[in-house]
Write a protein that holds these residues in place. Structure first.
Motif, PDB file in Angstrom:
ATOM      1  N   VAL A 176       4.644   6.703   1.705  1.00 23.00           N
ATOM      2  CA  VAL A 176       5.250   6.884   3.195  1.00 23.00           C
ATOM      3  C   VAL A 176       6.587   7.563   3.392  1.00 23.00           C
ATOM      4  O   VAL A 176       6.660   8.072   4.156  1.00 23.00           O
ATOM      5  CB  VAL A 176       5.045   5.252   3.790  1.00 23.00           C
ATOM      6  N   HIS A 177       7.354   7.153   2.477  1.00 25.62           N
ATOM      7  CA  HIS A 177       8.782   7.705   2.623  1.00 25.62           C
ATOM      8  C   HIS A 177       9.029   8.884   2.027  1.00 25.62           C
ATOM      9  O   HIS A 177       9.955   9.712   2.370  1.00 25.62           O
ATOM     10  CB  HIS A 177       9.701   6.453   2.037  1.00 25.62           C
ATOM     11  N   HIS A 178       8.146   9.568   1.237  1.00 25.75           N
ATOM     12  CA  HIS A 178       8.403  10.809   0.569  1.00 25.75           C
ATOM     13  C   HIS A 178       7.231  11.853   1.076  1.00 25.75           C
ATOM     14  O   HIS A 178       7.627  13.172   0.863  1.00 25.75           O
ATOM     15  CB  HIS A 178       8.462  10.604  -0.775  1.00 25.75           C
ATOM     16  N   ALA A 179       6.327  11.540   1.333  1.00 29.13           N
ATOM     17  CA  ALA A 179       5.195  12.711   1.660  1.00 29.13           C
ATOM     18  C   ALA A 179       5.629  13.454   3.005  1.00 29.13           C
ATOM     19  O   ALA A 179       5.949  12.511   4.022  1.00 29.13           O
ATOM     20  CB  ALA A 179       3.641  12.021   1.983  1.00 29.13           C
ATOM     21  N   LYS A 180       5.339  14.554   3.077  1.00 26.90           N
ATOM     22  CA  LYS A 180       5.587  15.274   4.168  1.00 26.90           C
ATOM     23  C   LYS A 180       4.432  15.355   5.385  1.00 26.90           C
ATOM     24  O   LYS A 180       4.472  15.765   6.416  1.00 26.90           O
ATOM     25  CB  LYS A 180       5.630  16.958   3.875  1.00 26.90           C
ATOM     26  N   CYS A 181       3.407  14.726   4.858  1.00 25.39           N
ATOM     27  CA  CYS A 181       2.120  14.438   5.835  1.00 25.39           C
ATOM     28  C   CYS A 181       2.104  13.124   6.293  1.00 25.39           C
ATOM     29  O   CYS A 181       2.490  12.281   5.602  1.00 25.39           O
ATOM     30  CB  CYS A 181       0.829  15.015   5.279  1.00 25.39           C
ATOM     31  N   PRO A 182       1.288  12.741   7.244  1.00 27.68           N
ATOM     32  CA  PRO A 182       0.986  11.347   7.541  1.00 27.68           C
ATOM     33  C   PRO A 182       0.276  10.694   6.387  1.00 27.68           C
ATOM     34  O   PRO A 182      -0.458  11.345   5.827  1.00 27.68           O
ATOM     35  CB  PRO A 182       0.150  11.593   8.772  1.00 27.68           C
ATOM     36  N   VAL A 183       0.495   9.406   6.295  1.00 26.65           N
ATOM     37  CA  VAL A 183       0.220   8.562   5.268  1.00 26.65           C
ATOM     38  C   VAL A 183      -0.590   7.351   5.856  1.00 26.65           C
ATOM     39  O   VAL A 183      -0.076   6.662   6.636  1.00 26.65           O
ATOM     40  CB  VAL A 183       1.140   8.215   4.156  1.00 26.65           C
ATOM     41  N   LEU A 184      -1.903   7.236   5.420  1.00 25.07           N
ATOM     42  CA  LEU A 184      -2.664   6.167   5.916  1.00 25.07           C
ATOM     43  C   LEU A 184      -2.815   5.123   4.870  1.00 25.07           C
ATOM     44  O   LEU A 184      -3.391   5.508   3.770  1.00 25.07           O
ATOM     45  CB  LEU A 184      -4.012   6.592   6.444  1.00 25.07           C
ATOM     46  N   ILE A 185      -2.376   4.023   4.883  1.00 19.39           N
ATOM     47  CA  ILE A 185      -2.584   2.945   4.128  1.00 19.39           C
ATOM     48  C   ILE A 185      -3.757   2.038   4.309  1.00 19.39           C
ATOM     49  O   ILE A 185      -3.724   1.387   5.543  1.00 19.39           O
ATOM     50  CB  ILE A 185      -1.411   1.910   3.817  1.00 19.39           C
ATOM     51  N   VAL A 186      -4.824   1.858   3.685  1.00 22.00           N
ATOM     52  CA  VAL A 186      -5.908   1.274   3.823  1.00 22.00           C
ATOM     53  C   VAL A 186      -5.877  -0.031   3.160  1.00 22.00           C
ATOM     54  O   VAL A 186      -6.003  -0.028   1.836  1.00 22.00           O
ATOM     55  CB  VAL A 186      -7.259   2.198   3.417  1.00 22.00           C
ATOM     56  N   ARG A 187      -5.942  -1.238   3.894  1.00 20.75           N
ATOM     57  CA  ARG A 187      -6.002  -2.377   3.198  1.00 20.75           C
ATOM     58  C   ARG A 187      -7.461  -2.969   3.150  1.00 20.75           C
ATOM     59  O   ARG A 187      -8.188  -2.886   4.200  1.00 20.75           O
ATOM     60  CB  ARG A 187      -5.267  -3.615   3.962  1.00 20.75           C
ATOM     61  N   PRO A 188      -8.017  -3.664   2.177  1.00 22.82           N
ATOM     62  CA  PRO A 188      -9.283  -4.087   2.012  1.00 22.82           C
ATOM     63  C   PRO A 188      -9.475  -5.268   2.912  1.00 22.82           C
ATOM     64  O   PRO A 188      -8.464  -5.976   3.095  1.00 22.82           O
ATOM     65  CB  PRO A 188      -9.686  -4.544   0.583  1.00 22.82           C
ATOM     66  N   PRO A 189     -10.400  -5.533   3.406  1.00 20.52           N
ATOM     67  CA  PRO A 189     -10.657  -6.703   4.504  1.00 20.52           C
ATOM     68  C   PRO A 189     -10.246  -8.015   3.554  1.00 20.52           C
ATOM     69  O   PRO A 189     -10.711  -8.199   2.444  1.00 20.52           O
ATOM     70  CB  PRO A 189     -12.226  -6.868   4.816  1.00 20.52           C
ATOM     71  N   LYS A 190      -9.544  -8.778   4.339  1.00 21.17           N
ATOM     72  CA  LYS A 190      -9.838 -10.195   3.667  1.00 21.17           C
ATOM     73  C   LYS A 190     -10.765 -10.700   3.369  1.00 21.17           C
ATOM     74  O   LYS A 190     -11.632 -10.885   4.144  1.00 21.17           O
ATOM     75  CB  LYS A 190      -8.725 -11.104   4.476  1.00 21.17           C
ATOM     76  N   SER A 191     -11.069 -11.424   2.111  1.00 26.14           N
ATOM     77  CA  SER A 191     -12.248 -12.234   1.614  1.00 26.14           C
ATOM     78  C   SER A 191     -12.354 -13.571   2.760  1.00 26.14           C
ATOM     79  O   SER A 191     -11.266 -13.937   2.865  1.00 26.14           O
ATOM     80  CB  SER A 191     -12.355 -12.360   0.358  1.00 26.14           C
ATOM     81  N   SER A 192     -13.395 -13.972   3.138  1.00 22.65           N
ATOM     82  CA  SER A 192     -13.574 -15.226   3.634  1.00 22.65           C
ATOM     83  C   SER A 192     -13.372 -16.261   2.668  1.00 22.65           C
ATOM     84  O   SER A 192     -13.587 -16.418   1.722  1.00 22.65           O
ATOM     85  CB  SER A 192     -14.952 -15.188   4.134  1.00 22.65           C
ATOM     86  N   PRO A 193     -12.560 -17.372   3.338  1.00 19.82           N
ATOM     87  CA  PRO A 193     -12.381 -18.479   2.544  1.00 19.82           C
ATOM     88  C   PRO A 193     -13.796 -19.414   2.151  1.00 19.82           C
ATOM     89  O   PRO A 193     -14.568 -19.131   2.638  1.00 19.82           O
ATOM     90  CB  PRO A 193     -11.707 -19.523   3.701  1.00 19.82           C
ATOM     91  N   LYS A 194     -13.659 -19.944   0.825  1.00 21.13           N
ATOM     92  CA  LYS A 194     -14.654 -20.257   0.189  1.00 21.13           C
ATOM     93  C   LYS A 194     -14.952 -21.838   0.346  1.00 21.13           C
ATOM     94  O   LYS A 194     -14.026 -22.594   0.607  1.00 21.13           O
ATOM     95  CB  LYS A 194     -14.876 -20.113  -1.365  1.00 21.13           C
TER      96      LYS A 194
END
Length: 156
Positions: free
Chosen positions: A138-156
């Motif tokens: 995010v801080h060094h790339a010259k292009c936009p950066v997309l950070i994809v977070r996995p969905p939170k798992s449902s509580p068991k």
């Protein structure tokens, strides 16, 4: 649009690839996205201390390199299967070096319009010691950066 997706052994990075394949590649729109998948192998660490005396250094280094190559092959195989499931042909690259720097360099070399990285979900303490690849990008790339977070798992 040129999209670079960085992957490693983590499920989070494969989820990021899946997300990119599902949301950025639209076959009905000609030229919607050209996807390149990159996996960075860290430089082989040189063993230190008693290990050098117990085992010839060259054989240890060769063993580490072989394990890294097998790991990279497995990662690329999983990514290729994921692309095939979505019927998308993506270019695959394996490069060697510091992952943070090499991902940014690869995005610049290919003149990427977007860099997609997964989130490993490191806690604050681990992130402080290990550093975050996504944060570096995010801080060094010259292009936009997309950070994809996995969905939170449902509580068991």
């Amino acid at each position: 649009m040129k999209v670079l997706v960085s992957i490693d052994e983590s499920e989070g990075s494969l989820y990021a690839l899946q997300w990119a394949l599902e949301h950025l590649y639209l076959p009905e729109i000609e030229g919607s996205a050209a996807i390149t998948v990159v996996h960075v192998q860290p430089h082989t660490a040189v063993p230190a201390g008693a290990v050098i005396f117990a085992t010839p250094a060259a054989s240890v280094i060769d063993s580490v390199k072989k394990a890294q190559e097998e790991s990279a092959s497995e990662v690329i195989s999983r990514a290729t299967k994921l692309c095939e499931q979505h019927m998308i042909k993506a270019e695959m690259m394996v490069i060697r070096g510091n992952p943070k720097e090499m991902i940014v360099d690869a995005s610049e070399d290919m003149n990427a319009d977007l860099l997609v990285v997964g989130s490993r979900g490191l806690g604050q303490i681990k992130r402080a010691f290990l550093g975050s690849v996504s944060d570096y990008c995010v801080h060094h790339a010259k292009c936009p950066v997309l950070i994809v977070r996995p969905p939170k798992s449902s509580p068991k």
